[in-house]
Design a protein around this motif. Structure first.
Motif, PDB file in Angstrom:
ATOM      1  N   ASN A 375     -14.510  21.205  33.347  1.00 52.08           N
ATOM      2  CA  ASN A 375     -13.669  21.846  34.361  1.00 52.08           C
ATOM      3  C   ASN A 375     -12.826  22.974  33.767  1.00 52.08           C
ATOM      4  O   ASN A 375     -12.485  23.929  34.463  1.00 52.08           O
ATOM      5  CB  ASN A 375     -12.780  20.811  35.051  1.00 52.08           C
ATOM      6  N   THR A 515     -19.342  21.664  37.906  1.00 46.95           N
ATOM      7  CA  THR A 515     -18.228  20.964  38.559  1.00 46.95           C
ATOM      8  C   THR A 515     -18.114  21.297  40.043  1.00 46.95           C
ATOM      9  O   THR A 515     -18.501  22.380  40.478  1.00 46.95           O
ATOM     10  CB  THR A 515     -16.868  21.349  37.906  1.00 46.95           C
ATOM     11  N   GLU A 517     -15.011  19.849  41.444  1.00 46.87           N
ATOM     12  CA  GLU A 517     -13.544  19.835  41.453  1.00 46.87           C
ATOM     13  C   GLU A 517     -13.023  21.123  40.827  1.00 46.87           C
ATOM     14  O   GLU A 517     -13.720  21.760  40.041  1.00 46.87           O
ATOM     15  CB  GLU A 517     -13.039  18.643  40.625  1.00 46.87           C
ATOM     16  N   ASP A 523     -14.319  15.901  37.426  1.00 42.49           N
ATOM     17  CA  ASP A 523     -15.290  15.420  38.412  1.00 42.49           C
ATOM     18  C   ASP A 523     -15.593  13.938  38.170  1.00 42.49           C
ATOM     19  O   ASP A 523     -15.469  13.448  37.050  1.00 42.49           O
ATOM     20  CB  ASP A 523     -16.582  16.231  38.327  1.00 42.49           C
ATOM     21  N   VAL A 528     -23.811  15.658  38.617  1.00 41.36           N
ATOM     22  CA  VAL A 528     -23.464  16.905  39.285  1.00 41.36           C
ATOM     23  C   VAL A 528     -24.739  17.754  39.254  1.00 41.36           C
ATOM     24  O   VAL A 528     -25.232  18.079  38.176  1.00 41.36           O
ATOM     25  CB  VAL A 528     -22.331  17.640  38.537  1.00 41.36           C
TER      26      VAL A 528
END
Ligand SMILES: [Zn+2]
Length: 579
Positions: A375, A515, A517, A523, A528
């Protein structure tokens, strides 16, 4: 690229003397209860200080769920079991009717939450699986992984019994929460008990399920916030000390965990010693970190570090290299090497330069390991290390596991000293060291973002095709091609400018590929998909409900906007450097 003379000075320094001592010491030191984990840190720290390497020890409190005991009672028999970390704790037991679901044998370790993957076609719809599961205890081949456990809970299941593929019971985790929870995460803590049983016992429970039997699951876990030590060594670079490479692995383990991950801890220890010895020859800094809370806190140690040092990582960290399960018995192949696209050539070449005839292939890393930096957006490679050749695994009749170089002692009491291999460890340490040097000492940072653009283009083309004409991803493809065209001119920029751009691009291109988020959150711990905000395009033909179909189109429009804005920002960054 042959090993240079300056790289050779580092590589030739690598020896087993110090690291093998740690492997031996850890082989008699269980490192999973909080106090034992800290004792492991103390051993590591004393080895570092013993060879004159300074180490900082952080002492955060992180959230852990430590399995203590479990059992399954059914048909008058009590079976041995292990509760995965984060199972609901029901010391007094929880009872229900058993229902067997058929797992996809090829997806037992899957982090994927779609029913086609999990059940391999044996279950057709969510409605069907909800009918089967509701109010019952599910018994199913597998490891009780988070993706599956979270779905069983959502579908109204009362519990989950994972039937492991072999005679041993593997420890593991069943939560989708990544690291210590924040308020938004904490609601995802599993609310059903989950246990793992051996295959022979599991077969009896599956048979009992077929005849409508009942079972009582009992679990006991130690849960709370615990101070756990995080040792970090910073080897300062001589020219550009602010910028650093992060090399890391977990030192907590299941039981004494030799292949997973004493060998990794030993690798980091030897890297710290060699890099410290030759620090005058380092251009940029290297940080080496050993994490607690990997096994019982779902990466809570690395996640704490990502949160606590977020601004430094964002400003200065050039890449993260994860070190898990190197140097294991029979692990002479590199066909399962993990790397982001921009680092794949670097990772491949480092392996090839140390092991010229190695079988090497790189793949996208799963949402697992201590990849707690996606992230923020760091170029990343390696996770698990060398592994046994496919043919050897077949010959031994081994099933697929997630560590120990493919040895099925992984996450069991059998992960002892015999799982480590001195020669293979020596080789793997050199691969890690060379990889680190090729970032820390590079004149031009070795991140190939045009390879990432190629990956994006292939992903978008795949989604476009799967949408059967229901999506229009032409803008996404166009933006990708435009960025690639700009990158072709980046070589015209002065080296310092070029390096700044190569580092900064990671903050844009990694999050958009790994990601959902926002940056500085984490996440959940399940798959993903590539370019996640565009992935709904591939699902469009599957919606039968007209309302849902429209919602999916709205989601795609927003998702494509996020992607286009990211690509625009990346392209402007590159153009500003060359104009
Ligand atoms: Zn591990």
């Amino acid at each position: 690229m042959p090993i240079s003379a300056s790289e050779r000075r580092f590589i030739d320094e690598v020896s087993l003397a110090l690291p093998w001592g740690l492997v031996e010491q850890f082989s008699t030191t269980p490192r999973w209860r909080p106090e034992d984990v800290n004792r492991g840190a103390d051993m590591l720290v004393s080895k570092l200080r013993g060879v004159g390497v300074p180490v900082e020890v952080h002492e955060p409190e992180i959230c852990l769920s430590v399995p203590l005991s479990a059992s399954v009672t059914a048909g008058g028999v009590t079976y041995r079991a292990k509760p995965p970390s984060s199972s609901l704790c029901v010391p007094d037991g929880c009872s229900g009717r058993l229902v067997a679901l058929q797992a996809n044998p090829r997806a037992l370790r899957s982090y994927n939450r779609d029913i086609a993957t999990l059940f391999g076609g044996s279950i057709k719809s969510v409605a069907e699986v909800k009918r089967l599961v509701g109010g019952n205890i599910v018994v199913m081949l597998g490891f009780g992984n988070p993706a599956l456990a979270s779905l069983i809970e959502e579908w109204g299941g009362a519990g989950l019994i994972a039937v492991n593929p072999g005679v041993d019971i593997h420890w593991g985790t069943c939560t989708t929460i990544w690291g210590s929870p924040d308020l938004q995460d904490s609601v995802r803590k599993p609310r059903i008990p989950v246990v793992a049983v051996s295959n022979p016992d599991g077969q009896k429970l599956l048979a009992l399920a077929a005849s409508g039997g009942e079972a009582t699951i009992r679990t006991d876990l130690l849960e709370g916030w615990f101070m756990q030590k995080v040792p970090v060594v910073t080897v300062p670079g001589a020219d550009d000390p602010d910028k650093f490479v992060l090399v890391h692995g977990h030192y907590d383990s299941w039981d004494v965990g030799v292949g997973d991950n004493a060998t990794g801890d030993a690798t980091l220890l030897e890297l710290a010693r060699v890099l410290w010895t030759h620090r005058a020859e380092l251009r940029r800094s290297v940080k080496l970190a050993w994490w607690p809370g990997h096994s019982t806190g779902r990466y809570a140690g690395s996640t704490w570090f990502a949160d606590a040092f977020a601004m430094d990582l964002d400003r200065n960290c050039l890449a993260q290299i994860n070190c898990d399960s190197p140097g294991c018995r029979w692990a002479t192949s590199y066909h399962d090497t993990r790397s982001f696209s921009e680092c794949a050539a670097l990772a491949t070449q480092a392996i090839r330069d140390i092991v010229p005839n190695a079988e090497i292939a790189t793949h996208r890393p799963p949402q697992a390991g201590d990849y707690s930096f996606n992230n923020i957006g760091l170029p990343s490679f390696f996770m698990l290390s060398s592994t046994m050749p496919h043919a050897l695994r077949e010959e031994k009749g081994y099933y697929d596991v997630s560590g120990c170089g493919g040895n099925i002692a992984w996450h069991t009491e059998n992960d002892t000293l015999e799982i480590a291999d001195r020669d293979i460890l020596l080789t793997d340490m050199k691969i890690y060291l060379l990889s680190v040097l090729r970032i820390a000492n590079a004149e031009v940072l070795p991140f190939d973002w045009s390879a990432t653009c190629d990956e994006f283009a292939a992903t978008i083309t795949g989604y476009q095709k799967a949408s059967q004409g229901m999506a229009n991803l032409a803008p996404a493809l166009g933006a990708t091609e435009a960025l690639k065209a700009s990158l072709a001119r980046l070589g015209e920029a002065p080296v310092a400018r070029r390096n700044a751009v190569l580092a900064e691009l990671a903050r844009i291109l990694v999050p958009v590929n790994y990601t959902r988020e926002p940056r500085f959150r984490h996440d959940p711990a399940y798959t993903v998909p590539r370019l996640p905000t565009l992935a709904v395009a591939a699902e469009l033909p599957q919606f039968t409900d007209a309302h849902e179909q429209r919602c999916a189109q709205v989601e795609l429009m927003r998702g494509q906007n996020r992607f286009l804005a990211a690509m625009e920002q990346a392209r402007r960054l590159v153009e500003a450097a060359v104009s």
